[in-house]
Structures are given as C-alpha cells and as structure tokens.
Design a protein around this motif. Sequence first.
Motif, short mmCIF file in Angstrom:
data_model
loop_
_atom_site.label_atom_id
_atom_site.label_comp_id
_atom_site.label_asym_id
_atom_site.label_seq_id
_atom_site.Cartn_x
_atom_site.Cartn_y
_atom_site.Cartn_z
N ARG A 22 0.81 -1.22 0.00
CA ARG A 22 0.00 0.00 0.00
C ARG A 22 0.84 1.27 0.00
O ARG A 22 0.43 2.29 -0.56
N PHE A 23 2.00 1.23 0.64
CA PHE A 23 2.80 2.45 0.80
C PHE A 23 3.16 3.06 -0.55
O PHE A 23 3.03 4.27 -0.75
N THR B 199 4.48 11.20 10.13
CA THR B 199 3.67 11.31 8.91
C THR B 199 4.55 11.30 7.66
O THR B 199 5.58 11.98 7.62
N PHE B 200 4.11 10.55 6.66
CA PHE B 200 4.68 10.58 5.32
C PHE B 200 3.90 11.61 4.53
O PHE B 200 2.67 11.64 4.63
N PRO B 201 4.50 12.46 3.77
CA PRO B 201 5.92 12.56 3.47
C PRO B 201 6.66 13.59 4.32
O PRO B 201 7.86 13.77 4.15
N ALA C 44 8.64 3.55 3.99
CA ALA C 44 7.91 2.79 5.00
C ALA C 44 8.82 2.47 6.19
O ALA C 44 8.42 2.63 7.34
N ALA C 45 10.04 2.04 5.90
CA ALA C 45 10.99 1.74 6.98
C ALA C 45 11.28 3.01 7.79
O ALA C 45 11.40 2.95 9.02
N GLY C 46 11.39 4.14 7.11
CA GLY C 46 11.62 5.40 7.80
C GLY C 46 10.46 5.77 8.72
O GLY C 46 10.68 6.29 9.82
N LEU C 47 9.24 5.51 8.26
CA LEU C 47 8.07 5.77 9.11
C LEU C 47 8.14 4.98 10.41
O LEU C 47 7.92 5.52 11.50
N ILE C 48 8.43 3.70 10.29
CA ILE C 48 8.46 2.83 11.47
C ILE C 48 9.59 3.23 12.40
O ILE C 48 9.40 3.34 13.62
N GLU C 49 10.76 3.50 11.84
CA GLU C 49 11.91 3.90 12.66
C GLU C 49 11.64 5.23 13.38
O GLU C 49 11.89 5.36 14.58
N LYS C 50 11.09 6.20 12.68
CA LYS C 50 10.82 7.49 13.33
C LYS C 50 9.68 7.39 14.33
O LYS C 50 9.68 8.08 15.35
N ALA C 51 8.71 6.52 14.09
CA ALA C 51 7.64 6.30 15.07
C ALA C 51 8.24 5.70 16.34
O ALA C 51 7.86 6.10 17.46
N ARG D 111 5.63 13.79 18.53
CA ARG D 111 6.09 13.74 17.15
C ARG D 111 7.58 13.95 17.10
O ARG D 111 8.21 13.68 16.09
N ASP D 112 8.12 14.46 18.16
CA ASP D 112 9.53 14.76 18.23
C ASP D 112 10.32 13.47 18.46
O ASP D 112 10.01 12.69 19.36
N VAL D 113 11.33 13.23 17.63
CA VAL D 113 12.13 12.02 17.79
C VAL D 113 13.22 12.18 18.83
O VAL D 113 13.88 11.22 19.18
N GLY D 114 13.41 13.40 19.33
CA GLY D 114 14.40 13.63 20.39
C GLY D 114 15.79 13.25 19.93
O GLY D 114 16.08 13.18 18.75
N GLU D 115 16.64 12.98 20.89
CA GLU D 115 18.01 12.58 20.60
C GLU D 115 18.06 11.07 20.41
O GLU D 115 17.30 10.35 21.01
#
Length: 179
Positions: free
Chosen positions: A33-34, A142-144, A150-157, A174-178
């Motif tokens: 789907r991505f 959120t993409f984009p 897709a891998a970036g979405l999961i890693e950043k989540a 939403r902040d990924v911090g350090e």
Amino acid sequence: MTATFRDPARLVFLDRLTQLYNWWFMAQYLKERFGWLAAQEIPLSVILLDLDDFKQVNEAHGRLAGDVVLRQVAQLLLEGRRRGGYAVRYAGDEFFVFLEGLDAAGAMSIAEEIRTRVGSQALVVPHAANAIPVTTSLGVVTFPEEAQTAAGLIEKARRALAHAKRLGKNRASRDVGER
C-alpha cells in the motif's frame, strides 16, 4: 460463527488475542500500500502506541489479567481510530495505527484522543480487586513530512515513542528527540 472465522485466509492477518490486524498484515500493508499512497501523494500517518509499565500489570495481576487489558485497549483503538484507519497489534503491548490521508496535526489529534480514552478508563479485569489504571505513550510520524519510506516511518515512530517515554510517559510525541 463470526465473519472473521468464515474466511480462514483472514486468520493469518489477525492477532488471536485482540482480533486486531497483526504484524504480518502490517508488513504486507506497508509493502503493497505504501508505494500506491506515495504515487498518489496521499499522506500516511503512523501512531505507535505502547502501554506504560505493562510488565507491572502482568506481575501484579497475572498474565490472564494482562490479556484482558490488551483486549480492552484493542477495543478502544478500534473505537478511536478514524474511519479507514488500520489498528495493528505488533507485539506484546505495542500497537500501530495507520491513518491514510491524515496530516501530522490530524494524527496528533487522534493520538491524543486515544491516549485520553485509554487513560481515562480504569480497566476492569477478573481476579483483580480493583480496576487497573493504564496509561500509554505514543509516537506519531507522517509521510511525506517526516519520513519518505515505509521503513523510515516505522523507525521514526519508534524514536518518537522513545522520546515520549523519556519525557515521562503518558503522552504523545512527534519529536524524535536525541538518538
């Protein structure tokens, strides 16, 4: 017999405990789907939810009580996601919610609604003298806007969830911090 069990092929995509979609569905969803969403320029928001201190629920009340809590949280996720969203039990007490066509602000709003719903209801389970209070931490991406794959979405989540936990739990970030 429920509709789910009339079609045995669907069983491979359902988590047995919660009846939410499972990690296999998530892998297929992202694989198939991505790319379509990206080609259509449709945003995809991802919420990663983890129950705060869930290990203590299992230790204090037993795994059966923990299973009841997971099923009740799954029901709250089903009720709280917007129409067209997908709720997934990824593993243990980790859940993903996929929201197609929703921007980052909208996803944060849904994440806050989920967090509030879970935290405002002490969950009643058999064999527990009192209802069990449960809170949750959530990572939202959120993409984009924040990730292009897709891998970036999961890693950043995951990173946003870890940031919410570092800030004291029971919050959406939403902040990924350090790192």
